[in-house]
Structure formats: structure tokens, C-alpha cells
Design an enzyme around this catalytic site. Structure first.
Site, short mmCIF file in Angstrom:
data_model
loop_
_atom_site.label_atom_id
_atom_site.label_comp_id
_atom_site.label_asym_id
_atom_site.label_seq_id
_atom_site.Cartn_x
_atom_site.Cartn_y
_atom_site.Cartn_z
N ARG A 1 25.54 -2.63 36.61
CA ARG A 1 26.76 -3.42 36.70
C ARG A 1 26.70 -4.74 35.92
O ARG A 1 27.72 -5.40 35.77
CB ARG A 1 27.13 -3.66 38.16
CG ARG A 1 26.21 -4.57 38.93
CD ARG A 1 26.67 -4.76 40.37
NE ARG A 1 26.18 -6.04 40.85
CZ ARG A 1 26.37 -6.51 42.06
NH1 ARG A 1 27.05 -5.80 42.93
NH2 ARG A 1 25.90 -7.68 42.40
N VAL B 1 33.49 -1.24 40.12
CA VAL B 1 32.64 -0.36 39.32
C VAL B 1 32.59 1.04 39.95
O VAL B 1 32.45 2.03 39.26
CB VAL B 1 31.24 -1.02 39.18
CG1 VAL B 1 30.48 -0.98 40.48
CG2 VAL B 1 30.45 -0.41 38.05
N ASP B 2 32.79 1.11 41.26
CA ASP B 2 32.74 2.42 41.97
C ASP B 2 33.97 3.28 41.70
O ASP B 2 34.00 4.43 42.11
CB ASP B 2 32.72 2.22 43.49
CG ASP B 2 31.60 1.35 43.98
OD1 ASP B 2 30.72 1.06 43.17
OD2 ASP B 2 31.61 1.00 45.17
N ARG C 1 30.77 -13.96 47.17
CA ARG C 1 31.40 -13.26 48.30
C ARG C 1 31.72 -14.31 49.37
O ARG C 1 31.17 -15.40 49.37
CB ARG C 1 30.46 -12.19 48.85
CG ARG C 1 30.10 -11.11 47.84
CD ARG C 1 29.46 -9.91 48.52
NE ARG C 1 28.90 -8.97 47.55
CZ ARG C 1 29.61 -8.01 46.95
NH1 ARG C 1 30.89 -7.87 47.22
NH2 ARG C 1 29.03 -7.20 46.10
N GLY D 1 37.64 -6.79 43.55
CA GLY D 1 37.71 -5.46 44.12
C GLY D 1 38.63 -5.38 45.33
O GLY D 1 39.55 -6.19 45.48
N ASP D 2 38.36 -4.43 46.21
CA ASP D 2 39.26 -4.18 47.34
C ASP D 2 39.38 -5.40 48.25
O ASP D 2 40.48 -5.78 48.67
CB ASP D 2 38.81 -2.94 48.13
CG ASP D 2 37.35 -3.01 48.58
OD1 ASP D 2 36.59 -3.80 47.99
OD2 ASP D 2 36.98 -2.27 49.51
N TYR E 1 21.78 -3.05 39.70
CA TYR E 1 22.09 -4.29 38.98
C TYR E 1 22.02 -4.12 37.46
O TYR E 1 22.72 -4.81 36.72
CB TYR E 1 21.17 -5.44 39.45
CG TYR E 1 21.39 -5.75 40.92
CD1 TYR E 1 22.65 -6.08 41.40
CD2 TYR E 1 20.35 -5.68 41.84
CE1 TYR E 1 22.87 -6.33 42.74
CE2 TYR E 1 20.54 -5.94 43.19
CZ TYR E 1 21.81 -6.27 43.64
OH TYR E 1 22.03 -6.51 44.96
N1 LIG Z 1 40.41 -8.89 54.31
C1 LIG Z 1 40.22 -9.94 53.51
N2 LIG Z 1 41.07 -10.99 53.55
C2 LIG Z 1 40.90 -12.04 52.75
N3 LIG Z 1 39.87 -12.18 51.88
C3 LIG Z 1 38.99 -11.18 51.81
C4 LIG Z 1 39.10 -10.01 52.62
N4 LIG Z 1 38.07 -9.20 52.33
C5 LIG Z 1 37.34 -9.84 51.38
N5 LIG Z 1 37.90 -11.02 51.07
C6 LIG Z 1 37.39 -12.00 50.11
O1 LIG Z 1 37.42 -11.43 48.79
C7 LIG Z 1 36.28 -11.84 48.06
C8 LIG Z 1 35.54 -10.64 47.50
O2 LIG Z 1 35.34 -9.66 48.52
P1 LIG Z 1 34.14 -8.62 48.46
O3 LIG Z 1 34.37 -7.60 49.51
O4 LIG Z 1 32.84 -9.33 48.48
O5 LIG Z 1 34.21 -8.00 47.00
P2 LIG Z 1 35.26 -7.03 46.33
O6 LIG Z 1 36.51 -7.78 46.13
O7 LIG Z 1 34.60 -6.69 45.05
O8 LIG Z 1 35.42 -5.86 47.25
C9 LIG Z 1 35.42 -12.66 49.00
O9 LIG Z 1 35.61 -14.02 48.68
C10 LIG Z 1 35.94 -12.33 50.36
O10 LIG Z 1 35.83 -13.41 51.27
O1 LIG Z 2 23.97 -7.52 46.18
P1 LIG Z 2 25.44 -7.71 46.16
O2 LIG Z 2 25.89 -8.62 45.09
O3 LIG Z 2 26.00 -8.07 47.49
O4 LIG Z 2 26.07 -6.35 45.74
C1 LIG Z 2 25.75 -5.12 46.29
C2 LIG Z 2 26.98 -4.29 46.39
O5 LIG Z 2 27.86 -4.53 45.34
C3 LIG Z 2 28.49 -3.34 44.93
O6 LIG Z 2 28.29 -3.24 43.54
C4 LIG Z 2 29.94 -3.34 45.30
O7 LIG Z 2 30.50 -4.55 45.02
P2 LIG Z 2 32.05 -4.81 45.17
O8 LIG Z 2 32.50 -4.45 46.54
O9 LIG Z 2 32.18 -6.23 44.87
O10 LIG Z 2 32.69 -3.95 44.13
C5 LIG Z 2 27.88 -2.23 45.71
O11 LIG Z 2 27.65 -1.13 44.90
C6 LIG Z 2 26.67 -2.85 46.34
O12 LIG Z 2 26.53 -2.39 47.63
MG LIG Z 3 34.44 -4.07 47.80
#
Ligand SMILES: Nc1ncnc2c1ncn2[C@@H]1O[C@H](COP(=O)(O)OP(=O)(O)O)[C@@H](O)[C@H]1O
Ligand SMILES: O=P(O)(O)OC[C@H]1O[C@](O)(COP(=O)(O)O)[C@@H](O)[C@@H]1O
Ligand SMILES: [Mg+2]
EC number: 2.7.1.11
Length: 484
Positions: free
Chosen positions: A408, A247-248, A192, A217-218, A405
Site C-alpha cells: 500500500r 486499497v481493498d 486514524r 475509505g469507508d 505495507y
Molecule cells: N462512523 C464514523 N463517523 C465519523 N468519523 C469516522 C467514522 N468512522 C471513521 N471515522 C473517521 O474517519 C477517519 C478514517 O477512518 P478509518 O476507519 O481509520 O479509515 P478509512 O476511512 O480508510 O476506513 C478517522 O479519522 C476516523 O475517526
Molecule cells: O496499521 P494500520 O495503519 O492501522 O493499517 C492496517 C489496516 O489498514 C488497511 O490497509 C485498511 O485501511 P483502511 O481501512 O484505511 O483502508 C488494512 O488492510 C489493515 O488492516
Molecule cells: Mg476502512
């Protein structure tokens, strides 16, 4: 019959009966014979950017016919290659005759990248999800076998891996990734945070990557939009494709995200264990927390499949504990009637009920996501206090299971593995055809290309007014918490 998108005036459709994947030309022809002027008023094509639309690439020409023409396993016949007029309709049942359409995914007859010089990068970001390794594997094998690309690199440990020199991009080939689909997690590692736009795009330039496949993800998709925009601003010739991982199942537009079905299956095991524990105790409550920060899809699907659940709590609906119509009153009755109860709670449910310190209110993870408090641990403690207060002489137990965990980190099941394969191959076909800034995903069962920007914004929440949620409530007979 008007088409709302100004740049796609050739796209017109006939009546919406039958398949929702329709070739627009075909529909135009049909329209003359059996037009139903009431059923369709317009189709809006959500166009996917193409490299050629960039001013500096206006003269870009295809490098040649699709190499699948020469592949001994493929025998392209009429209709094998997808035309720009072939679209997927989003709404099987449109509102007021209005349809949104997306380009259908699949191989095009001309390609815009020379496989001999193409250099592709693959990166995985965010939390784990069953199937990530399958997507990587299929990107590698697909690029290699379908198009003859040999320079394929894995970026390690998420976005930060683009610019951290240690250990650097990993050269991938089919032999290396052969068994990856059988492994949970991501062999490329993930992380992250670490999103440094300038350094990421510098690295793309420095390494000469002209195709970038981003699995996440998002948050990852929001980052991918920025990378796409920056590559355009710098006038680079880079194809960017996103493959939504969540996964959600909280990504909108697409039918479902990969790994979701595997997660629901794993969730069943946790619910089963909670049920056994609860049944085997006097006044036993089995409590299971499932993933779902803003959506309760896993909780909902696991509840409907299991039928052992007495109450399913999701982020989309509020609940309360005390008083008439509250959770405690409901559980008291269930314990009286059955001697045990199973509660499933999605991680994002009830966050507003949990007391927080000021510091906790501010806490964010490395990616900037709000850190949620553990609703399961809080609920367990509330239930224990309630029973000790109201029934101090009676036995009672809460067995709390948090399988996050375990759920996933497993490999994808067979259905998800096949899904990951189709997603990866769709992404490759799109990039090779010159599309960029898009996501591949299924819409009403057919694979489509969707603009990254649309996917980065779209949410997929449980509709608590529809049949599915009503069915959950009728199966559990849980309160509606409307006395709030
Ligand atoms: N608004 C954003 N702009 C640019 N990068 C982002 C943004 N939000 C998240 N990221 C980057 O995307 C990666 C994954 O984001 P994260 O929220 O942890 O997981 P996910 O993509 O599963 O939702 C991280 O490296 C994070 O810094
Ligand atoms: O402990 P970590 O790796 O930060 O992950 C916890 C979070 O990851 C999740 O699986 C969601 O992850 P993403 O946003 O990457 O899909 C949540 O369900 C949980 O809150
Ligand atoms: Mg996310």
C-alpha cells in the site's frame, strides 16, 4: 417508463440496448421510434444534493459561465458541458427492467463559486493507498489550471488536522505538488481517529473554506456524511466532495477503487516470492497474507493472475482446518503431488477460528475498527503443529510473507494514476457546479456523481456464487469447505 424519483420527472429512458451511458432526452426521442416496452419499466435517479436546494441558499445564482470557455486548451463545443439530464445507468443488465441512474460527472456550463474568492481544503484520512498523492496533485492542479482557484490548502494528518493548530493548513500550488504523483503515501500525512465533528466544522468556518475535498475509505466517508450534514445544519455555503480510497476495493457502486490495480500487481510479487521459497524447500508451503478486512478482492485477483496459488482464502467464505474436506487434508495431498503449495489468505478470513482473549475481543484501533488478529501467523503456527504431529520425521517448512505495507505504500501505477486524475477532476467539476455531499467515481466505465450517503453505506463483497469465484476454485481446485 415511470421515473421513480419525484424530483426528476424529466428523466425518462428508452430501451436499454447499447451504451449504458445515455442522454435521457436522447433516449426519450428514440423511444418513440423503437420502443421496447418490456425491457425498461423505470429509472430512479439518485439525485446529488445541490447548494441551491438549501433553504437559505434558494436564491443562489451561478457566478457565471464555466472558465473553460476562455481556456486556450479547451474548445467547448455542443455536448462538451454535461447537462443535469445526462445520466449514467448503474446496471448494464437491470433486474426486472429497473435501473438506478446517477448524474454524469464532468464540467457544467455555469459555475457557482467565484474562483477569485474560493478557498479549498484537501484532506487525506485512514490507511495508505497507492494514488493518494496523485489525487491531491490533480485536485491542486485542476483547481488552479481549469478554474483559476489560487487559495488551495492541505489539511495535515487527517481529520484532526482541521482543528490542531500545529502545523496548520498548508498552502498548495502546482509547483509544490508537481512530483507528488511519483511518491507513495500521502504528502499531507494521514491518521486514524480524531474525528471531532464540532471542531472540524468550526475550523471550516474559521478558515473560510467553501470547498472541502475528502480522500479516504469507508470510515472517512461516514465522517464526510456527518460533516456535510453539519454544514447544512449551520447553513454554510460549502461544497463537500468525497473521493473514495480503499486499497481493498470494498466500496460499493463504483467499478473499483483507485490503487486497487497497483495493489494486485504488488501482491503478485509476494506470491511469486512465496512460490519460489516453497518450491525450493522439501514440503514447502508459501503463505501470503493480503489486505482485505471484509472483502477478498485483492486475494482473488492476485490468485487469478498468478496461477501459482493452490488455495485462496477470503472473508466471504468460511474454511476449516481439520478433517474431511479441510485445508490440512488438501495441503497434504498437494505436498504429495507437487512437493510444495502456495496459500493466499485475506486478512479478514478465518478471524472466527483464531482463539482470542477477552481483551483481544474488545480491541479497536483509533478509528473504532476492530483490531484483527494476524491470520497468517496463526495459520503458520497451525500448519507447523499439524506437520510435527502427523509427520514428525519429514522435513517441512512454512515461509510466511505479509506484504501489507509494501503493497500500500508504493506509488500508483500508470492506470491508477490516470484514474486518480479523472476522479479528482470529476470532483472539482461537480463542486464548482454547486453539487455537494457527493462522491465521484466510475460506474460501468463512465464517471458519475453518487450521493455520499449511498457510498458510505454500500459494500462491495466478492460474490462467491458468480463466475469469478467459481473460476478461482477451478484454477486452484481447492476445497469448497462445505463439509463445515
Ligand atoms: N462512523 C464514523 N463517523 C465519523 N468519523 C469516522 C467514522 N468512522 C471513521 N471515522 C473517521 O474517519 C477517519 C478514517 O477512518 P478509518 O476507519 O481509520 O479509515 P478509512 O476511512 O480508510 O476506513 C478517522 O479519522 C476516523 O475517526
Ligand atoms: O496499521 P494500520 O495503519 O492501522 O493499517 C492496517 C489496516 O489498514 C488497511 O490497509 C485498511 O485501511 P483502511 O481501512 O484505511 O483502508 C488494512 O488492510 C489493515 O488492516
Ligand atoms: Mg476502512
Amino acid at each position: 417508463m415511470a421515473l421513480s424519483h419525484p424530483e426528476a420527472t424529466n428523466l425518462t429512458a428508452g430501451a436499454g440496448a447499447g451504451s449504458n451511458r445515455r442522454n435521457a432526452r436522447q433516449e426519450e426521442e428514440e423511444e418513440d421510434e423503437s420502443s421496447d416496452p418490456v425491457s425498461i419499466t423505470s429509472i430512479t435517479l439518485r439525485k446529488v444534493p445541490h447548494l441551491r436546494e438549501q433553504e437559505h441558499l434558494a436564491d443562489l445564482q451561478p457566478v457565471g459561465p464555466n472558465p473553460l470557455d476562455r481556456n486556450p486548451f479547451f474548445h467547448p463545443t455542443d455536448g462538451f458541458y454535461i447537462s443535469p439530464y445526462d445520466v449514467i445507468l448503474r446496471q448494464a443488465a437491470p433486474a426486472q427492467g429497473k435501473y438506478l441512474a446517477y448524474h454524469r460527472a464532468g464540467p457544467r456550463n455555469q459555475i457557482f463559486f467565484d474562483p477569485c474568492t474560493t478557498k479549498a481544503a484537501i484532506v487525506t484520512c485512514g490507511g495508505l493507498c497507492p494514488g493518494m498523492n496523485t489525487v491531491i496533485r490533480e485536485l491542486v492542479v485542476g483547481l488552479w489550471d481549469l478554474y483559476g482557484v489560487r487559495q488551495i490548502y492541505g489539511i495535515q494528518a487527517g481529520y484532526r488536522g482541521f482543528y490542531s493548530h500545529h502545523p496548520g493548513p498548508l498552502h498548495l500550488n502546482p509547483n509544490l505538488v508537481h512530483n507528488w504523483h511519483k511518491r507513495g503515501g500521502t504528502a499531507l500525512e494521514t491518521s486514524r481517529g480524531g474525528f471531532d465533528l464540532a471542531r472540524i466544522v468550526d475550523a471550516i468556518q474559521h478558515h473560510g473554506f467553501d470547498q472541502v475535498y475528502i480522500i479516504g475509505g469507508d470510515g472517512t466517508m461516514r465522517g464526510a456524511v456527518k460533516i456535510f450534514e453539519e454544514t447544512r445544519r449551520r447553513k454554510l455555503r460549502v461544497g463537500i466532495a468525497g473521493i473514495p480510497k480503499t486499497v481493498d476495493n470494498d466500496v460499493g457502486i463504483i467499478d473499483r477503487s483507485f490503487g486497487f490495480q497497483t495493489a494486485v500487481e504488488m501482491a503478485q510479487q509476494a506470491i511469486h516470492a512465496a512460490h519460489v521459497e516453497a518450491e525450493s524447500a522439501v514440503n514447502g508451503i508459501g503463505l501470503v497474507k493480503l489486505m482485505g478486512r471484509s472483502t477478498g478482492h485483492i486475494a482473488l485477483h492476485a490468485t487469478l493472475s498468478s496461477r501459482d496459488v493452490d488455495c485462496c482464502l477470503i472473508p466471504e467464505t468460511e474454511f476449516y482446518l481439520q478433517g474431511r474436506g479441510g485445508l490440512l487434508e488438501f495441503l497434504e495431498q498437494r505436498l504429495k503431488d507437487k512437493g510444495h503449495a502456495v496459500v493466499v489468505v485475506a486478512e479478514g478470513a478465518g478471524q472466527n477460528l483464531i482463539p482470542r482473549s477477552d481483551a483481544q475481543k474488545q480491541q479497536r484501533d483509533e478509528s473504532g475498527n476492530l483490531v484483527f488478529l494476524d491470520v497468517g501467523a496463526w495459520l503458520k503456527s497451525e500448519l507447523q503443529q499439524w506437520w510435527a504431529r502427523d509427520h514428525p520425521q519429514e522435513l517441512f517448512t512454512v515461509k510466511y510473507i505479509d506484504p501489507t505495507y509494501m503493497i500500500r505504500a508504493v506509488p500508483a501505477n500508470a492506470t491508477d494514476n490516470l484514474y486518480c486524475t479523472l476522479l479528482a477532476h470529476s470532483a472539482i467539476h461537480g463542486v464548482m457546479a454547486g453539487y455537494t455531499g457527493f462522491v465521484s467515481g466510475p460506474i460501468n466505465g463512465n464517471y458519475a456523481y453518487i450521493p455520499l450517503t449511498d457510498v458510505a453505506q454500500a459494500k462491495n463483497q466478492v460474490n462467491t456464487n458468480d463466475h469469478k469465484w467459481a473460476w478461482v476454485r477451478s484454477v486452484t481446485n481447492q476445497p469448497d469447505f462445505l463439509g463445515l
